[in-house]
Design an enzyme around this catalytic site. Sequence first.
Site, mmCIF file in Angstrom:
data_model
loop_
_atom_site.group_PDB
_atom_site.id
_atom_site.type_symbol
_atom_site.label_atom_id
_atom_site.label_comp_id
_atom_site.label_asym_id
_atom_site.label_seq_id
_atom_site.Cartn_x
_atom_site.Cartn_y
_atom_site.Cartn_z
ATOM 1 N N GLU A 115 -3.556 2.014 -7.434
ATOM 2 C CA GLU A 115 -3.978 3.171 -6.641
ATOM 3 C C GLU A 115 -2.997 4.322 -6.857
ATOM 4 O O GLU A 115 -1.918 4.329 -6.247
ATOM 5 C CB GLU A 115 -3.980 2.819 -5.151
ATOM 6 C CG GLU A 115 -4.906 1.698 -4.776
ATOM 7 C CD GLU A 115 -5.250 1.738 -3.296
ATOM 8 O OE1 GLU A 115 -6.433 1.903 -2.984
ATOM 9 O OE2 GLU A 115 -4.341 1.628 -2.453
ATOM 10 N N HIS A 138 0.853 -1.195 0.000
ATOM 11 C CA HIS A 138 0.000 0.000 0.000
ATOM 12 C C HIS A 138 0.892 1.251 0.000
ATOM 13 O O HIS A 138 1.947 1.260 0.639
ATOM 14 C CB HIS A 138 -0.928 0.005 1.216
ATOM 15 C CG HIS A 138 -1.948 1.099 1.121
ATOM 16 N ND1 HIS A 138 -1.675 2.386 1.523
ATOM 17 C CD2 HIS A 138 -3.204 1.111 0.621
ATOM 18 C CE1 HIS A 138 -2.742 3.131 1.280
ATOM 19 N NE2 HIS A 138 -3.683 2.382 0.736
#
Length: 241
Positions: A157, A88
């Site tokens: 992302e 992430h």
Amino acid sequence: MIIAANLKTNFTRKETEKYVNELESYIQTKNITQEVLVFPAMSSLDSHDGKVIIGSQNAYATQNGAFTGEIGTEQLEEFKIKTILIGHSERRHILGETQEELVKKFNFYKELGFKIVYCVGEPLEVRESGNEKMMEYISTQYEGIDTNYENLIIAYEPVWAIGTGLTPTSEDIESIHTDLKNKSKAPLLYGGSVKVTNAKEVLSLNNVNGILVGSAALYVEHFCTMCNYAQEIENKNKENI
Ligand code: PGA
């Protein structure tokens, strides 16, 4: 499709339990057959019986040992957790995890058969340097990763879209996803400022197999609605076959 909620550093253990139970009951009542994942804060991890799959936002590549502040498989097994988020952007950019460390973590959890949601995405300055440079940058995040791993899910992302309310255009998402699908056939989620207001459109795009949602997922009713959108789109797609 795959609909995932990254709760980050939010909610107490009690609040998380309430959240997961509300979500579970919605999914059962609405007969949602999509894959629904929730990544709670570490101290809120718990066992869950039902359709909602609980995953860990992080864990160290170890069973146990002397790694202050980390958890390993011993702590995940306690709650039968077999799903993990790796790479992430907050872990890459705020916590400073390197590609080398992520690969080590990836391989460790792959060996154990974990479902891995592996995140990639470019910061704003890379985005602004043009498409070619951007794709080169994202490619480096695939280095060392087994893109054929059967339990792999990839999440694209863009760093500049996370928690900012900014999103790439639908055309951009579709074109980047199409490029990324050449690197791996794994399900590919889009993440970065997905909200109830844009989820339907994002989920309808070609080569988008689901969404990874942060801030907007904190409202359980919003996240439930997004799960329902995914179900509606999938039902419609089936009708058209
Ligand atoms: P956001 O976060 O939905 O708040 O942009 C997404 C994520 O970090 O996974």
